[in-house]
Design a protein around this motif. Structure first.
Motif, PDB file in Angstrom:
ATOM      1  N   LYS A  18      -9.196  -1.171  -3.586  1.00  0.00           N
ATOM      2  CA  LYS A  18      -8.141  -1.480  -2.610  1.00  0.00           C
ATOM      3  C   LYS A  18      -8.516  -1.067  -1.193  1.00  0.00           C
TER       4      LYS A  18
ATOM      5  N   TYR B   7       0.815  -1.213   0.000  1.00  0.00           N
ATOM      6  CA  TYR B   7       0.000   0.000   0.000  1.00  0.00           C
ATOM      7  C   TYR B   7       0.850   1.265   0.000  1.00  0.00           C
TER       8      TYR B   7
ATOM      9  N   PHE C 136      -8.630  -4.547 -10.654  1.00  0.00           N
ATOM     10  CA  PHE C 136      -7.552  -3.573 -10.820  1.00  0.00           C
ATOM     11  C   PHE C 136      -7.433  -3.027 -12.249  1.00  0.00           C
TER      12      PHE C 136
ATOM     13  N   TRP D 244      -6.439  -6.170   0.422  1.00  0.00           N
ATOM     14  CA  TRP D 244      -7.237  -6.218  -0.799  1.00  0.00           C
ATOM     15  C   TRP D 244      -6.391  -6.035  -2.054  1.00  0.00           C
ATOM     16  N   THR D 245      -5.288  -5.324  -1.966  1.00  0.00           N
ATOM     17  CA  THR D 245      -4.481  -5.009  -3.147  1.00  0.00           C
ATOM     18  C   THR D 245      -4.034  -6.239  -3.903  1.00  0.00           C
TER      19      THR D 245
END
Length: 965
Positions: free
Chosen positions: A749, A414, A768, A611-612
């Motif tokens: 994200k 992040y 994404f 989440w990324t």
């Protein structure tokens, strides 16, 4: 398993014969060597311990009252399953995991002897401190009180950044996550781990090419490869079991194996084409291969048109690398590289594999991006049998990297922006103002105050300079005064003579490890050193991420031995001492002791925030289900065929999108558009915007199977769902969670509900986005990968044409480039020095050199020298020689005269320690904790040099001189 007959801990007078004593066992040396012969040759052996590795069955186990515990090897990143046999709480034997799709019933020498790692008699047994030059046993209470008190005093005087927290690739996922969270609660970004010095240039280079910085396919998927291109890697020794998968492709597909390496390795012995080239010239070599691909029109034009941006700029750079120029720089003949190019073009899909030979350079990020560009040009990405199969080193270096044990990011990559801290504050349900208040503030060059919360910390490769550098030259408020090496071998780092000085200047040196490590003996301190015994990973439980991004769960094999404690319990002890135990574990269940966080619930918190990269679907329940049903997974696709995990890919390789309840199967091959996203398919990530210089950065007319948007698209936000009319698919709970973050501006994200991801995938889209991979990274010092000569080069004729960078400051420290390269050391130090791994040992070697079964196999540190060089220098095979680097560090080692290395090149392994510039340091270890085998650390002779993006150390190319000792 191996059963030793010993008389306990070796006494001092016996230290000269430790190995001979250890060899006095029921499995004698001859039987062991005979059983492990295949391993020594570079292949895996299931009988590597004299025939004691056998298949057990339930009936046999029950009759002998043997409990079988399923765990994972703690050495490399292949992720081999180990079946431990336990009787009355004692680990009595082991077998390889026959059902594991990774090791298929095989072990290498290291894996076959991991029981000794846990039960080893050379381990630290209780907390100790150095007082008056002697090691003194202390209690855990005294250790935590003294260390914690000293750190709080340093914090008060110099700020939180004067304590450096160095983590470990040996921590499991839950411990790694808690370690990074702990550093955040302490209030510093001076936190890092081994990934910085092994694959940080991979992560940076690959992530900035197509979105994620990890292995794209898997060891098993190599079964589908029609060609295998290995550069800067020696998996036969570093990842022996992986050879099972490579050789299957070689045999079944007739896949040619191409190995590019300065040294003829045991992997090269399996090659159809071996390319020897000068260390540090990877970009030139790759561009030389691409020159032939472009010259003959062998590139995949349609793939480039629809899924790649910037290839025209690459063409312009590659055009400069004619066969003659490539040979001048690399030493590799143009005719050979044309043959390599033709082989790759005629055998698609092909895979590209690399390891630290490509990463540990001042321009390592250029190397890794060049490897990616080669695969993009050939159209080998996003397909089974293709990809960039990056072999990570330690067993959980992938997981520890993903979980942010790094000085430049929080968990999940992040970053350190205000938005990143805001996200994790929400996950932790922490007051963001309290969290910010833990960090120091500094006044910038513009006169404005800024928080160190948002600035990258000092990387592990440079912690030495954090101690030795004048604070006026740093962006750190004061010098590093306390160093915590928590599962780290210092001899894996360069500049060890300066490291010794730095250790001696610290107020406090703390080592937390199952073994004392070289940290205990390198320095000449008489006090201020603490050794705290951590358990091995066999004495705890938790998840671990293999190189292919798959999760596995280790069962606890035995209770902690001696007075050792699991790493997460030690984190809890320090958290309590520092006064934030209640805060840091507020949402994590504690064990019955009311102190120690539960691994399963720690993973659930990871699931709530990561989440990324899709660390959200791998609940402990799902991972344990996979471990219990390994036999149901296909050995090539890794997909379960029936059974409780039907349709899942083994270990739920990330991204496993959405919350666990979504049951996403994991993503076996990144960027594979032939599958729907819901079934493991993926596009390239839209991470770099939608347009650059008027050119479209999104995919052109292609998308993953089943996508309702059959073209490129940006990353998903709530506003995008609204614009598409898909926001109606959100539940009321999901919408409320999204509104609580940033309403329409909430993205995939930061949405803690997972609703944005769920709805995007429901419509066949990747959360994404769907973009082109980029071959030009405009934010890097070299947007297009270029060759730059190493800092210490003996090719002075090339420095003017291919100079290094100008000196500059980043990661809080001044960093030298041109000021070193302009000096000519080549007359006094004419030989190129490189380094690498051995099959018998791993990492800094403290664990493996303390294992008698491995110590038997390699007892001497050595340097490989080409016969012509040896004869010119008057050196004989087996003789003792000095190897000295241009910064003055020198090592006394045995000469191995061999054609493995070319003329003008020398090689040393980096697993040894316990000798320093000719001095045997055995007497400085705590009683009974010295490894069986000691030797010089090659990094004592290694030199300064750091990657221009990540501060990766340059340990694969420097200069040296060699003479008879």
């Amino acid at each position: 398993m191996l059963r030793k007959k010993t008389n306990g801990v070796a006494r001092r007078p016996q230290r000269t014969s430790i190995l001979s004593e250890a060899a006095n066992a029921s499995v004698d040396r001859r039987a062991f060597l005979r059983g492990s012969g295949l391993v020594i040759g570079g292949l895996s052996a299931i009988a590597a311990t004299g025939g004691t590795v056998t298949r057990a069955d339930a009936a046999t186990a029950a009759a002998g009252k043997v409990d079988l515990k399923k765990t994972v090897c703690t050495h490399c990143s292949v992720g081999c399953t180990v079946m431990a046999e336990v009787q009355d709480g004692v680990w009595t034997g082991q077998e390889p995991g026959w059902d594991s799709p990774f090791n298929l019933g095989a072990h290498c020498a290291k894996g076959a002897s991991v029981r000794e790692h846990a039960h080893g008699e050379r381990r630290l047994k209780y907390p100790m401190k150095k007082e008056g030059g002697e090691w003194k046993r202390i209690s855990w209470e005294q250790a935590i009180d003294e260390i914690g008190g000293g750190m709080m005093k340093i914090r008060e005087e110099s700020g939180p950044d004067s304590v450096y927290w160095l983590g470990s690739a040996k921590h499991n996922n839950e411990q790694a996550y808690l370690f990074r969270k702990f550093a955040a609660y302490w209030g510093t970004n001076n936190v890092d781990h081994q990934a910085r010095i092994c694959h940080s240039t991979t992560v940076a280079g690959v992530a900035n090419t197509w979105g994620y910085g990890a292995m794209t396919n898997s060891y098993n998927d190599i079964h589908n490869s029609k060609a295998i291109f290995i550069i800067g890697g020696n998996p036969a020794e570093a990842h022996p079991v992986s050879l099972l998968h490579l050789l299957r492709a070689k045999e079944q597909n007739n896949a040619p194996v191409i190995v590019c390496d300065p040294r003829f390795t045991r992997t090269a012995a399996h090659a159809d084409e071996y390319v020897r080239f000068r260390p540090g010239t990877d970009v030139a070599l790759i561009w030389g291969i691409l020159w032939h691909i472009f010259d003959n029109g062998w590139e995949d034009r349609e793939f480039i048109r629809t899924r790649v941006w910037g290839m025209d700029q690459i063409r312009d750079e590659v055009a400069k690398w004619t066969p003659d120029e490539v040979e001048r720089v690399t030493g590799a003949p143009g005719s050979q590289l044309k043959r390599v190019a033709r082989t790759m073009a005629n055998n698609r899909p092909g895979t590209v594999i690399w390891c630290m030979g490509g990463t540990q350079h001042t321009n390592g990020n250029n190397n890794t991006r060049a490897y990616c560009v080669l695969q993009l040009a050939l159209g080998n990405m996003g397909t089974a049998g293709g990809g960039t199969n990056i072999f990570r080193g330690h067993d959980n270096v992938q997981g520890a990297t993903d979980l942010g044990v790094l000085s430049h990011t929080l968990p999940g990559y992040y970053g350190l922006s205000a938005g990143a801290w805001g996200h994790w504050a929400r996950v932790w349900e922490e007051d963001p103002e309290w969290l910010a208040g833990q960090f120091a503030k500094v006044t910038g060059a513009d006169g404005k105050e800024k928080s160190l919360q948002n600035l990258t910390g000092i990387p592990v490769s440079r912690w030495i300079d954090g101690v030795l550098e004048d604070p006026d030259n740093m962006d750190n408020p004061d010098k590093v005064r306390a160093m915590v090496l928590w599962g780290h071998a210092p001899n894996s780092q360069t500049r060890m003579t300066e490291m010794k000085t730095a250790m001696e200047q610290l107020d406090m040196l703390v080592v937390i490890d199952p073994f004392p490590t070289v940290s205990a003996v390198l320095q000449d301190r008489t006090d201020g050193v603490y050794l705290l015994p951590a358990t091995t990973q066999f004495e705890t439980r938790g998840s671990v991420t293999a190189s292919n991004r798959s999760f596995q769960w280790r069962e606890q094999v035995i209770d902690p031995l001696f007075e050792s404690k699991p790493d997460h319990e030690i984190i809890a002890l320090f958290s309590k001492k520092f006064g934030f135990h209640d805060r840091i574990f507020r949402n994590i269940k504690l064990e019955e002791d009311g102190l120690t966080p539960e691994p399963e619930d720690t993973l659930r918190e990871i699931n709530r925030g990561m989440w990324t990269i899709g660390y959200t679907g791998q609940s402990p329940e799902r991972i344990k289900k996979h471990m219990a049903n390994q036999h149901t997974f296909d050995r090539t696709t890794l997909q379960a065929v029936g059974g409780p995990a039907d349709g899942d890919y083994y270990g739920l390789p990330w991204p496993s999108w959405g919350p666990p309840e979504m049951n996403h199967p994991g993503t076996p091959n990144l960027y594979d558009m032939s599958k729907p996203v819901a079934e493991g398919g993926l596009t390239f990530r839209a991470r770099f915007g939608v347009e650059r210089d008027g050119e479209n950065l999104l995919a052109e007319g292609v998308a993953s199977a089943g996508s309702e948007i059959q073209d490129g698209y940006p990353e998903f936000t709530m506003q995008m769902l609204m614009d598409l009319g898909w926001d109606g698919d959100l539940t009321d709970e999901e919408r409320a969670a999204i509104d609580a973050v940033a309403g329409p501006e909430t993205n995939w994200k930061t949405d803690l509900s997972g609703g944005i991801q769920r709805v995007a995938i429901m419509h066949g889209c990747a959360p994404f986005g769907n973009a082109k991979a980029r071959t030009v990274v405009w934010t890097f010092p070299d947007p297009i990968p270029v060759h730059r000569e190493p800092l210490y080069t003996n090719r002075r004729d090339l420095v003017a044409d291919y100079p290094t960078y100008e000196d500059r400051k980043f990661y809080r420290l001044p960093t030298m480039y041109a000021s070193i390269q302009k000096q000519d050391f080549s007359k006094d130090y004419p030989i190129i020095l490189t380094s690498g791994r051995l099959v018998e040992y791993e990492g800094g070697g403290d664990e493996t050199r303390s294992n008698p079964w491995l110590a038997e196999l390699q007892q001497d540190m050595f340097v490989e020298i080409n016969p012509r060089d040896a004869n010119n220098l008057g050196l004989r095979d087996g003789s003792q020689v000095w190897v000295e680097g241009p910064e003055g560090g020198k090592v006394k080692v045995m000469a191995m005269v061999t054609n493995r290395v070319g003329e003008g090149v020398a090689f040393m392994p980096f697993h040894f320690g316990g000798h320093f510039q000719g001095e045997d340091l055995r007497s400085k270890y705590p009683e009974g904790a010295d490894p069986y085998v000691l030797g010089e650390s090659c990094n004592t002779a290694q030199t300064y040099g750091y990657d221009s993006v990540t501060q990766m150390q340059e340990s694969k190319v420097t200069l040296c001189k060699i003479w008879t000792a």
